[in-house]
Design an enzyme around this catalytic site. Structure first.
Site, PDB file in Angstrom:
ATOM      1  N   TYR A  84      40.006  60.517  56.749  1.00 41.65           N
ATOM      2  CA  TYR A  84      38.598  60.894  56.877  1.00 41.65           C
ATOM      3  C   TYR A  84      37.854  60.105  55.804  1.00 41.65           C
ATOM      4  O   TYR A  84      38.317  59.049  55.400  1.00 41.65           O
ATOM      5  CB  TYR A  84      38.528  62.424  56.708  1.00 41.65           C
ATOM      6  CG  TYR A  84      37.278  63.058  57.223  1.00 41.65           C
ATOM      7  CD1 TYR A  84      36.835  62.834  58.524  1.00 41.65           C
ATOM      8  CD2 TYR A  84      36.530  63.914  56.420  1.00 41.65           C
ATOM      9  CE1 TYR A  84      35.674  63.434  58.987  1.00 41.65           C
ATOM     10  CE2 TYR A  84      35.380  64.526  56.890  1.00 41.65           C
ATOM     11  CZ  TYR A  84      34.960  64.270  58.170  1.00 41.65           C
ATOM     12  OH  TYR A  84      33.815  64.853  58.625  1.00 41.65           O
ATOM     13  N   ARG A 139      24.945  56.112  64.352  1.00 44.33           N
ATOM     14  CA  ARG A 139      24.765  56.327  62.910  1.00 44.33           C
ATOM     15  C   ARG A 139      26.095  56.785  62.332  1.00 44.33           C
ATOM     16  O   ARG A 139      26.305  57.947  62.054  1.00 44.33           O
ATOM     17  CB  ARG A 139      23.648  57.357  62.665  1.00 44.33           C
ATOM     18  CG  ARG A 139      23.064  57.332  61.284  1.00 44.33           C
ATOM     19  CD  ARG A 139      23.145  58.684  60.609  1.00 44.33           C
ATOM     20  NE  ARG A 139      24.497  59.120  60.399  1.00 44.33           N
ATOM     21  CZ  ARG A 139      24.877  60.370  60.104  1.00 44.33           C
ATOM     22  NH1 ARG A 139      24.010  61.322  60.019  1.00 44.33           N
ATOM     23  NH2 ARG A 139      26.135  60.678  59.897  1.00 44.33           N
ATOM     24  N   LYS A 157      37.664  63.302  62.975  1.00 46.41           N
ATOM     25  CA  LYS A 157      37.147  64.673  62.968  1.00 46.41           C
ATOM     26  C   LYS A 157      38.130  65.613  63.666  1.00 46.41           C
ATOM     27  O   LYS A 157      38.424  66.704  63.193  1.00 46.41           O
ATOM     28  CB  LYS A 157      35.816  64.650  63.729  1.00 46.41           C
ATOM     29  CG  LYS A 157      34.857  65.667  63.310  1.00 46.41           C
ATOM     30  CD  LYS A 157      34.016  65.194  62.161  1.00 46.41           C
ATOM     31  CE  LYS A 157      33.228  66.338  61.610  1.00 46.41           C
ATOM     32  NZ  LYS A 157      32.272  65.946  60.602  1.00 46.41           N
ATOM     33  N   GLU A 229      28.533  64.253  67.046  1.00 52.13           N
ATOM     34  CA  GLU A 229      28.836  63.701  65.724  1.00 52.13           C
ATOM     35  C   GLU A 229      28.199  62.322  65.557  1.00 52.13           C
ATOM     36  O   GLU A 229      28.328  61.467  66.442  1.00 52.13           O
ATOM     37  CB  GLU A 229      30.370  63.582  65.584  1.00 52.13           C
ATOM     38  CG  GLU A 229      30.849  63.156  64.232  1.00 52.13           C
ATOM     39  CD  GLU A 229      30.593  64.204  63.155  1.00 52.13           C
ATOM     40  OE1 GLU A 229      30.627  65.413  63.471  1.00 52.13           O
ATOM     41  OE2 GLU A 229      30.355  63.813  62.008  1.00 52.13           O
ATOM     42  N   ASP A 230      27.543  62.125  64.439  1.00 45.60           N
ATOM     43  CA  ASP A 230      27.018  60.812  64.057  1.00 45.60           C
ATOM     44  C   ASP A 230      26.120  60.147  65.101  1.00 45.60           C
ATOM     45  O   ASP A 230      26.224  58.939  65.358  1.00 45.60           O
ATOM     46  CB  ASP A 230      28.170  59.883  63.636  1.00 45.60           C
ATOM     47  CG  ASP A 230      28.642  60.212  62.221  1.00 45.60           C
ATOM     48  OD1 ASP A 230      28.122  61.188  61.637  1.00 45.60           O
ATOM     49  OD2 ASP A 230      29.512  59.512  61.684  1.00 45.60           O
ATOM     50  N   ASP A 252      27.725  68.884  64.001  1.00 45.11           N
ATOM     51  CA  ASP A 252      28.238  69.150  62.659  1.00 45.11           C
ATOM     52  C   ASP A 252      27.351  68.574  61.555  1.00 45.11           C
ATOM     53  O   ASP A 252      27.215  69.163  60.487  1.00 45.11           O
ATOM     54  CB  ASP A 252      29.661  68.604  62.512  1.00 45.11           C
ATOM     55  CG  ASP A 252      30.287  69.058  61.207  1.00 45.11           C
ATOM     56  OD1 ASP A 252      30.306  70.277  60.979  1.00 45.11           O
ATOM     57  OD2 ASP A 252      30.706  68.204  60.413  1.00 45.11           O
ATOM     58  N   ASP A 253      26.732  67.420  61.833  1.00 43.69           N
ATOM     59  CA  ASP A 253      25.865  66.806  60.802  1.00 43.69           C
ATOM     60  C   ASP A 253      24.727  67.755  60.436  1.00 43.69           C
ATOM     61  O   ASP A 253      24.290  67.798  59.287  1.00 43.69           O
ATOM     62  CB  ASP A 253      25.258  65.489  61.307  1.00 43.69           C
ATOM     63  CG  ASP A 253      26.325  64.534  61.753  1.00 43.69           C
ATOM     64  OD1 ASP A 253      27.277  64.323  60.979  1.00 43.69           O
ATOM     65  OD2 ASP A 253      26.240  64.013  62.872  1.00 43.69           O
ATOM     66  N   ASN A 400      26.054  61.323  50.244  1.00 46.86           N
ATOM     67  CA  ASN A 400      27.322  60.581  50.283  1.00 46.86           C
ATOM     68  C   ASN A 400      27.064  59.106  50.537  1.00 46.86           C
ATOM     69  O   ASN A 400      26.060  58.783  51.154  1.00 46.86           O
ATOM     70  CB  ASN A 400      28.198  61.108  51.441  1.00 46.86           C
ATOM     71  CG  ASN A 400      28.761  62.478  51.160  1.00 46.86           C
ATOM     72  OD1 ASN A 400      29.105  62.786  50.042  1.00 46.86           O
ATOM     73  ND2 ASN A 400      28.835  63.291  52.209  1.00 46.86           N
TER      74      ASN A 400
HETATM   75  P1  NAI Z   1      18.460  61.267  56.964  1.00 42.11           P
HETATM   76  O1  NAI Z   1      18.352  59.809  57.076  1.00 42.11           O
HETATM   77  O2  NAI Z   1      18.234  62.128  58.148  1.00 42.11           O
HETATM   78  O3  NAI Z   1      17.474  61.786  55.789  1.00 42.11           O
HETATM   79  C1  NAI Z   1      17.267  61.153  54.562  1.00 42.11           C
HETATM   80  C2  NAI Z   1      15.989  61.711  53.951  1.00 42.11           C
HETATM   81  O4  NAI Z   1      15.843  61.183  52.641  1.00 42.11           O
HETATM   82  C3  NAI Z   1      14.727  61.374  54.732  1.00 42.11           C
HETATM   83  O5  NAI Z   1      13.912  62.506  54.822  1.00 42.11           O
HETATM   84  C4  NAI Z   1      14.025  60.342  53.847  1.00 42.11           C
HETATM   85  O6  NAI Z   1      12.613  60.401  53.919  1.00 42.11           O
HETATM   86  C5  NAI Z   1      14.483  60.807  52.478  1.00 42.11           C
HETATM   87  N1  NAI Z   1      14.326  59.748  51.502  1.00 42.11           N
HETATM   88  C6  NAI Z   1      14.669  58.456  51.611  1.00 42.11           C
HETATM   89  N2  NAI Z   1      14.259  57.796  50.504  1.00 42.11           N
HETATM   90  C7  NAI Z   1      13.691  58.710  49.691  1.00 42.11           C
HETATM   91  C8  NAI Z   1      13.063  58.635  48.423  1.00 42.11           C
HETATM   92  N3  NAI Z   1      12.980  57.501  47.759  1.00 42.11           N
HETATM   93  N4  NAI Z   1      12.582  59.777  47.908  1.00 42.11           N
HETATM   94  C9  NAI Z   1      12.662  60.950  48.560  1.00 42.11           C
HETATM   95  N5  NAI Z   1      13.228  61.062  49.776  1.00 42.11           N
HETATM   96  C10 NAI Z   1      13.730  59.956  50.329  1.00 42.11           C
HETATM   97  O7  NAI Z   1      19.910  61.549  56.377  1.00 42.11           O
HETATM   98  P2  NAI Z   1      20.727  62.915  56.392  1.00 42.11           P
HETATM   99  O8  NAI Z   1      21.594  62.986  57.594  1.00 42.11           O
HETATM  100  O9  NAI Z   1      19.806  64.045  56.125  1.00 42.11           O
HETATM  101  O10 NAI Z   1      21.699  62.691  55.146  1.00 42.11           O
HETATM  102  C11 NAI Z   1      21.182  62.570  53.832  1.00 42.11           C
HETATM  103  C12 NAI Z   1      22.344  62.437  52.866  1.00 42.11           C
HETATM  104  O11 NAI Z   1      23.091  63.636  52.873  1.00 42.11           O
HETATM  105  C13 NAI Z   1      23.332  61.317  53.236  1.00 42.11           C
HETATM  106  O12 NAI Z   1      23.713  60.642  52.073  1.00 42.11           O
HETATM  107  C14 NAI Z   1      24.503  62.035  53.805  1.00 42.11           C
HETATM  108  O13 NAI Z   1      25.698  61.336  53.543  1.00 42.11           O
HETATM  109  C15 NAI Z   1      24.451  63.323  53.035  1.00 42.11           C
HETATM  110  N6  NAI Z   1      25.126  64.386  53.734  1.00 42.11           N
HETATM  111  C16 NAI Z   1      26.044  65.115  53.035  1.00 42.11           C
HETATM  112  C17 NAI Z   1      26.763  66.091  53.627  1.00 42.11           C
HETATM  113  C18 NAI Z   1      27.716  66.880  52.813  1.00 42.11           C
HETATM  114  O14 NAI Z   1      27.815  66.751  51.663  1.00 42.11           O
HETATM  115  N7  NAI Z   1      28.466  67.756  53.364  1.00 42.11           N
HETATM  116  C19 NAI Z   1      26.625  66.342  55.069  1.00 42.11           C
HETATM  117  C20 NAI Z   1      25.572  65.584  55.713  1.00 42.11           C
HETATM  118  C21 NAI Z   1      24.867  64.633  55.048  1.00 42.11           C
END
Ligand code: NAI
Length: 542
Positions: A84, A139, A157, A229-230, A252-253, A400
């Protein structure tokens, strides 16, 4: 290749003498230890080594499923990163160049109109499918559009559904919907395994997804779980809303992440120095994408369940995105963001674009949730501002991989004199501050989706309700023991995942019955759920 474990009696009855080496057979535990040793001694370094191990494990899976899962279950902490994140990301980037056996299905848009036939053919060979994990590859992690190469994600997964959730591997079907690829370097690679065309969008895209959903339900039954997923942001929530009341499905996301995030917050409420009611907290989310909005929506649902009215519950969550604070009247907000756009003072509006520290001072959040992918966004000034306002601020840097985390565990603990309750998306090592060793919690989705899936399968759920997701989050939080809370950790040990999944499955199934979405007449007991689990690695002495 089970010959290393073929017993003398088996050799006799199956005329295998001479076909297997004459030496004494290995026990399953010996074979597991031999496999782990081989993985430990794998040559190379960094990404090259990730690929060597990934390929080796895919061959073990193909030739000796019992050994593969026994190895994974025996040493989850070591094997999880090999099948994973992070190895699966490297594998997906290189998928067309890997020498690995095919697993599951790639359904190309060029076969539109024939999807039901393809699924029915698959079923004639593999009749037990109960869980499908499907991606369109647009994605893949944070790596962009990898299309057919993203197949490693549904494969990985589902390996976790079996390794951590005990769902039989024969019940799992990974699917990649190949609708073309918009990443030129992937599509133009000479060895690319997918369709060499730009990604299909609009009506043709929707029609193909719809054809797949209908065919999957028809062929594998109405309670076959279909986990999205993704998918890219533009489709993920839209598809979930379109199908969640008609199919047995979840994303799941969005929902798994929400459950893990909320579980971390709920277990933090039991720590000394943290306000003990969720309604006493205000969270400032940095990042307003699928992950952040998903977590906030689940917080709202939990508060509503506790009797808070929805409008007040929403005020417990503020958001910042790339344009600064989201507030009522800011303009150009998506409907999801609009529900968290609150009335704020002119002073807040004036500061809205000036960074997190100012917002922290004005809004006084009890928790800061990083889901922005911006490394080091929670700098010392921000962390110290949180520490000056809260005795024990919640600092969740969930982005991440590690290179995107809003802060490290060490930075969070140092700036708060060890008082922060820290959790992250990617793993961080324990940190010693003075005479205390603090253990960062890893908000890994693997804590929730295998148990959620098992619960859905166990009770034959028609749909996955929001309250089932909530039940998973609450149960996970309850499983955090006082000894973990004492070292500031908001999640249970990863090693306990099989038992955690059984508990979550049981809670989810009970909720499904309460929500009247379970087909199963008799709700399985926790013991029964444990017995149902495929667990060749359970109980192998260390
Ligand atoms: P997304 O692309 O849907 O959202 C990202 C957000 O960050 C957007 O609202 C964007 O406007 C904002 N953003 C970007 N640049 C910014 C800045 N300079 N200042 C403030 N906000 C800013 O991505 P998603 O799916 O929400 O994932 C976000 C992060 O969370 C990723 O790194 C992902 O790997 C992580 N994640 C972690 C999980 C976990 O720990 N279990 C599970 C799902 C996601």
């Amino acid at each position: 290749m089970v010959y290393r474990r073929t017993t003398s009696a088996h050799r006799d009855t199956h005329n295998l003498h001479g076909r297997v080496p004459a030496g004494p057979p290995l026990t399953l535990l010996q074979d597991v230890k031999r496999t782990l040793l081989a993985l430990q001694n794998a040559p190379g370094a960094g990404k090259e080594r990730e690929l060597v191990r990934y390929e080796a494990l895919m061959w073990v899976l193909n030739s000796d499923e019992e050994l593969f899962f026994a190895t994974a279950q025996h040493d989850l902490r070591s094997v999880l990163p090999m099948i994973y994140t992070p190895a699966v990301g490297t594998a997906c980037l290189n998928y067309s160049h890997l020498s690995i056996p095919a697993r599951g299905l790639w359904l190309g848009v060029d076969r539109a109109g024939s999807i039901e036939t393809i699924l029915a053919n698959y079923k004639s060979e593999f009749p037990d499918v109960q869980v499908i994990c499907v991606t369109d590859g647009e994605r893949i992690l944070g790596l962009g559009d990898l299309s057919a190469n993203g197949h490693g994600i549904p494969v990985g997964k589902l390996l976790l559904y079996s390794a951590c959730g005990g769902i039989s591997p024969s019940a799992c079907l990974p699917v990649t919907l190949d609708l073309g690829c918009d990443t030129d370097s992937i599509r133009d690679d000479n060895y690319y395994i997918g369709l060499r065309q730009k990604r299909v969008r609009g009506e043709e895209y929707d029609a193909f997804i719809d054809e797949f959903m209908k065919a999957a339900k028809k062929v594998f039954g109405r309670n076959c779980l279909i986990q999205f997923e993704d998918f890219a942001n533009r489709n993920a929530l839209r598809l979930l809303n379109k199908y969640k009341d008609e199919y047995c499905t979840f994303n799941d996301d969005i929902q798994g992440t929400a459950a893990v995030g909320l579980a971390g917050m709920l277990s933090a409420l039991r720590m000394d120095g943290v306000p003990s009611s969720l309604n006493e907290h205000t969270f400032l989310f940095y990042g307003a994408g699928s992950a952040g909005i998903g977590i906030a929506n689940l917080i709202v649902q939990e508060l509503v369940r506790q009797g808070v009215n929805e409008a007040d519950a929403r005020k417990r969550c503020y958001f910042m995105d790339s344009k600064g604070l989201i507030y009522k009247g800011r303009g150009n907000l998506t409907p999801e963001k609009e529900t968290f756009a609150h009335k704020v003072s002119d002073e807040v509006k004036a500061e809205a674009k000036n960074g997190i520290a100012g917002m922290v001072r004005l809004l006084k959040p009890t928790g800061l949730i990083g889901v922005s992918t911006i490394y080091n966004a929670f700098d010392t000034e921000v962390l110290e501002a949180m520490a000056s306002l809260q005795r024990r601020p919640l600092i969740f840097a969930l982005s991440n991989p590690t290179s995107k985390a809003e802060c490290t565990a060490e930075a969070a603990y140092k700036a708060t004199n060890g008082d922060a309750v820290f959790a992250s998306g990617s793993p961080f090592d324990p940190v010693t501050i003075g005479d205390r060793t603090l253990v960062p919690g890893q908000g890994n989705n693997a804590y929730v989706f295998p148990g959620l899936g098992l619960g859905i399968v166990a009770c034959k759920a028609r749909h996955v309700t929001d309250t089932m997701i909530l039940a998973a989050a609450r149960r996970l939080a309850e499983l955090v023991k006082d000894e973990q809370l004492a070292v500031s950790c908001v999640y249970p040990p990863l090693e306990e995942l099989l038992d955690i999944s059984a508990e979550i499955a049981h809670a989810v199934a009970m909720q499904a019955v309460e929500d009247d979405v379970a087909y199963a007449k008799d709700l399985p007991t926790l013991e029964r759920v444990k017995q149902m689990m495929y667990a060749p690695g359970r109980g192998l002495t260390k």
